[in-house]
Motif scaffolding. Sequence first.
Motif, short mmCIF file in Angstrom:
data_model
loop_
_atom_site.label_atom_id
_atom_site.label_comp_id
_atom_site.label_asym_id
_atom_site.label_seq_id
_atom_site.Cartn_x
_atom_site.Cartn_y
_atom_site.Cartn_z
N GLU A 334 0.81 -1.34 0.17
CA GLU A 334 -0.13 0.04 -0.06
C GLU A 334 0.90 1.23 -0.01
OE1 GLU A 334 -3.69 1.78 -0.09
OE2 GLU A 334 -3.27 -0.34 0.12
N LEU A 335 1.93 1.22 0.95
CA LEU A 335 2.68 2.45 1.03
C LEU A 335 3.49 2.71 -0.30
CD1 LEU A 335 3.94 1.78 4.58
CD2 LEU A 335 2.57 3.78 3.75
N VAL A 336 4.10 1.75 -1.03
CA VAL A 336 4.89 1.98 -2.24
C VAL A 336 3.75 2.35 -3.15
CG1 VAL A 336 5.94 0.52 -4.21
CG2 VAL A 336 6.58 0.36 -1.55
N GLY A 337 2.64 1.88 -3.36
CA GLY A 337 1.75 2.41 -4.23
C GLY A 337 1.30 3.74 -4.07
N ARG A 338 1.66 4.31 -2.91
CA ARG A 338 1.39 5.71 -2.59
C ARG A 338 2.70 6.57 -2.74
NH1 ARG A 338 -3.19 5.96 2.39
NH2 ARG A 338 -4.36 3.98 2.17
N GLY A 339 3.84 6.01 -3.21
CA GLY A 339 4.70 6.74 -3.48
C GLY A 339 5.80 6.82 -2.31
N ILE A 340 5.78 6.06 -1.35
CA ILE A 340 6.97 5.68 -0.52
C ILE A 340 8.09 5.27 -1.15
CG2 ILE A 340 7.76 4.33 1.42
CD1 ILE A 340 6.06 6.41 2.58
N ALA A 341 9.18 6.10 -1.09
CA ALA A 341 10.64 5.79 -1.77
C ALA A 341 11.62 5.02 -0.82
CB ALA A 341 10.94 6.99 -2.21
N ARG A 342 11.46 5.23 0.44
CA ARG A 342 12.58 4.45 1.24
C ARG A 342 11.93 3.73 2.25
NH1 ARG A 342 15.35 8.90 4.00
NH2 ARG A 342 13.32 10.00 3.22
N ILE A 343 12.27 2.33 2.58
CA ILE A 343 11.71 1.71 3.56
C ILE A 343 12.80 1.21 4.30
CG2 ILE A 343 10.41 -0.49 4.19
CD1 ILE A 343 8.75 -0.14 1.35
N VAL A 344 12.76 1.19 5.85
CA VAL A 344 13.82 0.24 6.64
C VAL A 344 12.96 -0.56 7.17
CG1 VAL A 344 15.34 0.26 8.56
CG2 VAL A 344 15.32 2.11 6.90
N SER A 345 13.24 -2.01 6.99
CA SER A 345 12.61 -3.03 7.64
C SER A 345 13.34 -3.97 8.71
CB SER A 345 11.83 -3.90 6.79
OG SER A 345 11.44 -5.40 7.18
#
Length: 409
Positions: A334-345
């Motif tokens: 959902e977040l990538v679909g809304r334009g999130i560009a950086r993820i720390v997991s």
Amino acid sequence: MKIGVIADDFTGASDIALTLAEAGMKTLLLAGIPEQECPDCDAAVISLKSRTAPVAEAVEQSLKACDWLTDKGAGQIVFKVCSTFDSTEAGNIGPVVEALAERLGETSVIVCPAFPENGRSVYQGHLFVGDTLLSESGMQNHPLTPMTDPDLRRVLGRQTGWPVAHVPFLTVSKGAAQVSDALAALRAMFIVDAIQDEDLHTIGTAAKGRKLLCGGSGIALGLPLNFGFQPGSPSWAGVAGKGVVLSGSCSLATRAQISTYRDLTPSLELTADDVMNGTHTAQSAADWVMAQSHDAPLVYSSADPEAVKAAQERYGRDVVAERIELLFRDLAAELVGRGIARIVSAGGETSGAVVKGIGAGTLGVGGRLAAGVPALRVDDRALAIALKSGNFGDKDFFTTAMARLAGDQ
């Protein structure tokens, strides 16, 4: 391709991919066994989600990955496991090593999860986290793979029908030739002591020509030199845009990182009760993230061992784990679909869910964010991620990682 790696989770895959890249090898991190051709590389790391899978499933996946890698020319296979040797009484480390050895025709296998840079050492066959035995390090409270025995000979011996032998530090300290001689003594899996990087380079030299090794990312420190590669630093240009930290790890290190980061950024806690009763969904959590003015808010389900245990007793261990993973998978998508560009997991299970959610295929390995944690670019998209093992990183890791993913440090 020279070296092929089969990793039993996604954070471990990124960990060893960084080790190989920093040793000068062009390295690709692959989210599962590719269905299409991949770019040429010196080393390929296939990330599976097999650490807590049923034994038969873990063996089947690992053999398929092995076949793909050897078909692409890999002459040496590394089965990458956690540096805390996460497993159960049934496996999956022993059964997978046994199956891979038989597939590759290997009669003795080095097994060494040591990673001195992150405080993991093996001495007299026992695994230490810092100066503490594994069984007293907090890993005894792991919700899925509690590690209550620090003697790796006993741990592995309960998982395999092969003999389990030991190469002590005294032998390792005498050099690669002595290690090679010890390995030739009998058909066995050999727990090999290592307390410093020099020992891992010795083990790497002794492993020249071997078809199979098993260990943490440190096991790869000395391998590229056998193929003529020299150390180098992977480049990283950075990715701009809004970010998010997603954490499902319950480790002591990650909980300390969360405590530090919560003081700096908005945070949303997803308790087991919230997840099970639908108080929070992927859509509602994504709405919350996108509504924050901070460029990298925190969403976490990490909890202390007592809270985790209570939730498992209420709902069932596997049910809780699966529901939380599914939420993080759907949230990442959902977040990538809304334009999130950086993820720390943070956390192996969480990272596997995140990688699946964003639909990653091939991940390019960039610069180091912390020991064992590289920056990763997803499929040449404007999307950067970091997959952190629960126990890795200092208390400021989330802040540092976000800045480095953006190319700011």
